[in-house]
Design a protein around this motif. Structure first.
Motif, PDB file in Angstrom:
ATOM      1  N   HIS A  86      22.993  38.513 -55.016  1.00 51.61           N
ATOM      2  CA  HIS A  86      21.940  37.533 -54.741  1.00 51.61           C
ATOM      3  C   HIS A  86      21.591  36.744 -56.004  1.00 51.61           C
ATOM      4  N   LYS A  87      21.510  37.436 -57.128  1.00 50.64           N
ATOM      5  CA  LYS A  87      21.156  36.756 -58.378  1.00 50.64           C
ATOM      6  C   LYS A  87      22.260  35.799 -58.812  1.00 50.64           C
ATOM      7  N   LEU A  90      21.972  32.680 -56.787  1.00 47.62           N
ATOM      8  CA  LEU A  90      20.880  31.808 -57.236  1.00 47.62           C
ATOM      9  C   LEU A  90      21.249  31.088 -58.529  1.00 47.62           C
ATOM     10  N   MET A 172      14.972  28.960 -60.470  1.00 49.57           N
ATOM     11  CA  MET A 172      15.180  30.161 -59.660  1.00 49.57           C
ATOM     12  C   MET A 172      14.388  30.073 -58.354  1.00 49.57           C
ATOM     13  N   ALA A 175      16.037  27.649 -56.039  1.00 46.67           N
ATOM     14  CA  ALA A 175      17.252  28.255 -55.487  1.00 46.67           C
ATOM     15  C   ALA A 175      16.905  29.225 -54.361  1.00 46.67           C
ATOM     16  N   ARG A 176      15.823  29.977 -54.530  1.00 45.32           N
ATOM     17  CA  ARG A 176      15.398  30.917 -53.482  1.00 45.32           C
ATOM     18  C   ARG A 176      15.002  30.168 -52.213  1.00 45.32           C
ATOM     19  N   ASN A 179      18.051  28.835 -50.545  1.00 46.36           N
ATOM     20  CA  ASN A 179      18.793  29.935 -49.935  1.00 46.36           C
ATOM     21  C   ASN A 179      18.166  30.345 -48.607  1.00 46.36           C
ATOM     22  N   GLY A 253      23.593  35.253 -49.805  1.00 43.72           N
ATOM     23  CA  GLY A 253      23.064  35.742 -51.068  1.00 43.72           C
ATOM     24  C   GLY A 253      22.949  37.247 -51.107  1.00 43.72           C
TER      25      GLY A 253
END
Length: 254
Positions: A86-87, A90, A172, A175-176, A179, A253
């Motif tokens: 997931h990271k 992102l 970040m 991006a979340r 997502n 993700g």
């Protein structure tokens, strides 16, 4: 009391198992394995190379049998796999080579698209079960770099790279949100497709969906039955499966 006793027994067994692994990773354990093989009539008079090949085969055989019990076998491993993937997903949306101070001549942004599934579990599996005498020289160098890269990514924050902390946190967060929107859109599209199919035959529906303009299928296996497949199809299907999994994990993700 009974539950406590069971838990204690399980912990004890686990400790004994990992103690066994530590002992077997010691180079001195090779003498034990070699002595077992050389005393066996099938390996009587075998050369060192033949014994080494036999040990490689034994390792592969045993670990294949134990794979489901040893690979990503704990909830903690699965959690770290998911968090790492997931990271990476992102970071791929905004991280650039300049943030890592990579010289221009060494930049390869194609590598930014890589997000190996179950990276943590794969590395842990190798660390625990690969013969230590094989993790040396060039193999050890590449493996150590990969482990270091995974650790760096997992712990990465604004202070780890050349970026303003506020900009990092905003990127970040963006991006979340992106997502989540992508996941929602994919789920909605899947629900619509399922609803539109209704009571129709899923096989014929899928086949017609993937027909190209020429009338022939762009996906050669979509309208095949199990009996139509050959041994030669296995490698192509496995490759296609891995590609689908990689794209799915990148999309979700996780």
């Amino acid at each position: 009391m009974e539950g406590s006793s069971s838990s204690s027994s399980s912990s004890s067994s686990s400790a004994i198992f990992y103690d066994f692994l530590d002992r077997m990773r010691d180079p001195a354990s090779l003498d034990l394995v070699r002595s077992i093989k050389r005393d066996h009539p099938l390996w009587a008079g075998a050369t060192d190379e033949e014994v080494n090949c036999a040990m490689e085969g034994l390792e592969k055989y045993v670990m294949t049998k134990l794979f489901s019990r040893t690979f990503a076998s704990s909830p903690e491993d699965a959690k770290i796999d998911c968090e790492t993937s997931h990271k990476i997903h992102l970071l791929q949306t905004f991280l650039k080579p300049e943030h890592l101070d990579i010289p221009v001549v060494l930049r390869n942004e194609a590598s930014w698209l890589v997000n190996p599934p179950q990276l943590h579990s794969n590395l842990k599996f190798i660390q625990l079960y690969r013969r230590q005498t094989k993790l040396v020289s060039e193999a050890a160098y590449y493996f150590t770099n990969l482990v270091s890269a995974k650790t760096f990514i997992f712990e990465l924050n604004a202070k780890s790279i050349s970026i303003d902390e506020i900009e990092f946190e905003k990127s970040m967060q963006d991006a979340r949100l992106t997502n989540k929107a992508t996941e929602k859109g994919a789920t909605h599209a899947l629900e619509e497709m399922t609803a539109s199919q209704g009571q129709t035959d899923p096989g014929s529906s899928a086949a017609s969906h993937y027909k190209g303009r020429s009338g022939s299928s762009n996906y050669p296996y979509v309208d095949k039955e199990a009996g139509d497949l050959t041994v030669g199809d296995v490698e192509r299907l496995l490759s296609a499966y891995k590609e689908v999994v990689t794209k799915y994990t990148s999309l979700c993700g996780c």
